[in-house]
Enzyme design. Structure first.
Site, PDB file in Angstrom:
ATOM      1  CG  ASP A  21     -32.315  33.906 -16.422  1.00 38.51           C
ATOM      2  OD1 ASP A  21     -31.098  34.120 -16.268  1.00 38.51           O
ATOM      3  OD2 ASP A  21     -33.116  33.817 -15.476  1.00 38.51           O
ATOM      4  CG  ASP A  45     -30.116  16.558 -14.436  1.00 41.72           C
ATOM      5  OD1 ASP A  45     -29.622  15.489 -14.841  1.00 41.72           O
ATOM      6  OD2 ASP A  45     -29.990  16.956 -13.266  1.00 41.72           O
ATOM      7  CG  HIS A  63     -29.720  33.538 -13.125  1.00 41.92           C
ATOM      8  ND1 HIS A  63     -30.962  33.825 -13.636  1.00 41.92           N
ATOM      9  CD2 HIS A  63     -29.779  33.833 -11.807  1.00 41.92           C
ATOM     10  CE1 HIS A  63     -31.743  34.284 -12.667  1.00 41.92           C
ATOM     11  NE2 HIS A  63     -31.047  34.295 -11.534  1.00 41.92           N
ATOM     12  CB  VAL A 101     -31.908  18.924 -10.982  1.00 48.06           C
ATOM     13  CG1 VAL A 101     -32.967  20.021 -10.952  1.00 48.06           C
ATOM     14  CG2 VAL A 101     -30.703  19.321 -10.132  1.00 48.06           C
ATOM     15  CG  ASN A 132     -33.165  38.180  -3.816  1.00 52.73           C
ATOM     16  OD1 ASN A 132     -34.279  37.699  -3.711  1.00 52.73           O
ATOM     17  ND2 ASN A 132     -32.174  37.543  -4.411  1.00 52.73           N
ATOM     18  CB  ALA A 141     -42.392  41.361  -9.628  1.00 55.09           C
ATOM     19  CB  SER A 180     -33.790  33.843  -9.134  1.00 55.44           C
ATOM     20  OG  SER A 180     -33.420  35.044  -9.710  1.00 55.44           O
TER      21      SER A 180
END
Length: 347
Positions: free
Chosen positions: A56, A65, A91, A105, A178, A188, A240
């Site tokens: 990424d 976190d 991201h 989180v 998307n 994918a 994502s």
């Protein structure tokens, strides 16, 4: 040859830096934990001993976190070399949070480690960069590779890199993509990769999620809160997020069943998924919506072949004889009967 990616798979609304007034919004965006029953899953395992490579935009390892959860990685961009702990878009930090965060989180596998493989500076990459990232992650012998990126074209070098990762028994997870994209993106769509689609809070197919035969499994994708830049948080919608959630789920299964091969790990996820839509695998949900507790506890028969891919798209040729084969067979049988009758008459 260099080719630009179509997009990062994400729609984001930033929450900004940490503030008490945002606590409820952060908690609300963690709705997927209730949906997936992660508290019950964490009584079994939290993913200790598993490493997830996050290909990424990098990861901010100083986020409260994520402290202690981010391993030194690699910066393969023009700003490198480096350890991947730089993130200018947020991201990659968000994806890492969904996998391994342990603060406001909570990730799916808070005891797992994430390893950043920074392949883009501002959310735009190309084939060479992502191929190099997959190859680098494979060489580190990670357990999972999470790729919340999509491209709208096939590329042989990417197929080769993915094949090497799968050969090394690494589970590769990637987002389906998307809308307005029409087809499942790459990597994918490459057989063997766990292609992830999204569902909303109601458990139904998310409008933003691409559909296609390559979809293997679905996970929450809408209004998801995770770690963000400036030690804050962000809320986003897209496959994502669903991809990172599934990568975290893979980490839990690998921790719970360390002797299982990559294909068997994926088989556990797909065999226990909650079927949605038409019976069996379909283009919206794949095998269904991920069931964390089921994947960690169910008695699952092994794959029929050690090398079989539990998530490979169905080959039309494997669905049984075609109608034409039945016609040809009937003609042959009829011909044999006619000859038999003639033989008897001649006798």
């Amino acid at each position: 040859m260099l080719r630009a990616f179509s997009a990062l798979i994400l729609t984001v609304a930033l929450l900004g830096t940490a503030a008490p007034a945002q606590a409820d919004e952060v908690s609300d965006g963690q709705w997927f934990h209730r949906f997936l029953r992660t508290t019950d899953a964490h009584r079994i395992t939290e993913g200790a001993g598993v490493t997830v490579a996050v290909i990424d935009s990098g990861i901010d390892a100083t986020h409260p976190d994520l402290q202690g959860s981010v391993l030194p990685g690699a910066d393969l961009t023009s700003e490198g070399p480096g350890n991947g702990w730089i993130d200018k878009t947020g991201h990659g930090t968000a994806m890492a949070g969904l996998i391994a965060a342990h603060g406001k989180v909570q990730g799916l596998a808070p005891a797992a480690k994430v390893m950043p493989v920074r392949e883009s500076e501002r959310g735009l990459g190309n084939t060479t960069e992502i191929v190099n990232a997959i190859t680098w992650a494979t060489a580190q012998h990670v357990d999972v590779i999470s790729i919340s990126l999509a491209m709208d074209f096939d590329d042989p070098t990417m197929r080769t890199a993915v094949a090497e990762a799968l050969k090394a028994d690494i589970v590769v997870v990637a987002g389906a993509g998307n809308t307005p994209a029409r087809n499942v993106g790459f990597p994918a769509a490459i057989p063997g990769v766990v292609a992830v689609a999204g569902v909303g809070r109601d458990g139904e197919h998310a409008k933003i999620s691409v559909t296609g035969a390559a979809v293997a499994i679905s996970a929450p994708s809408d209004d998801i809160t995770s770690t963000g830049l400036g030690h804050g948080w962000r809320k986003g919608t897209g496959t994502s997020d669903a991809t990172a959630i599934v990568a975290g789920a893979v980490a839990l299964v690998r921790a719970r069943y360390p002797d299982l091969s990559g294909p068997e790990v994926v088989h556990r996820l797909t065999a226990t998924a909650i079927d949605k839509g038409p019976a069996g695998r379909d283009a919206q949900y794949g095998f269904g919506v991920i069931d964390l507790v089921g994947a960690l506890t169910a008695d699952i028969p092994p794959l029929s072949s050690p090398t079989a891919s539990a998530n490979a798209p169905q080959d039309p040729a494997s669905e049984g004889p075609s109608p034409w084969m039945w016609v040809v067979g009937a003609v042959v049988v009829l011909g044999v009967l006619v000859l038999a009758v003639r033989s008897r008459r001649r006798g």
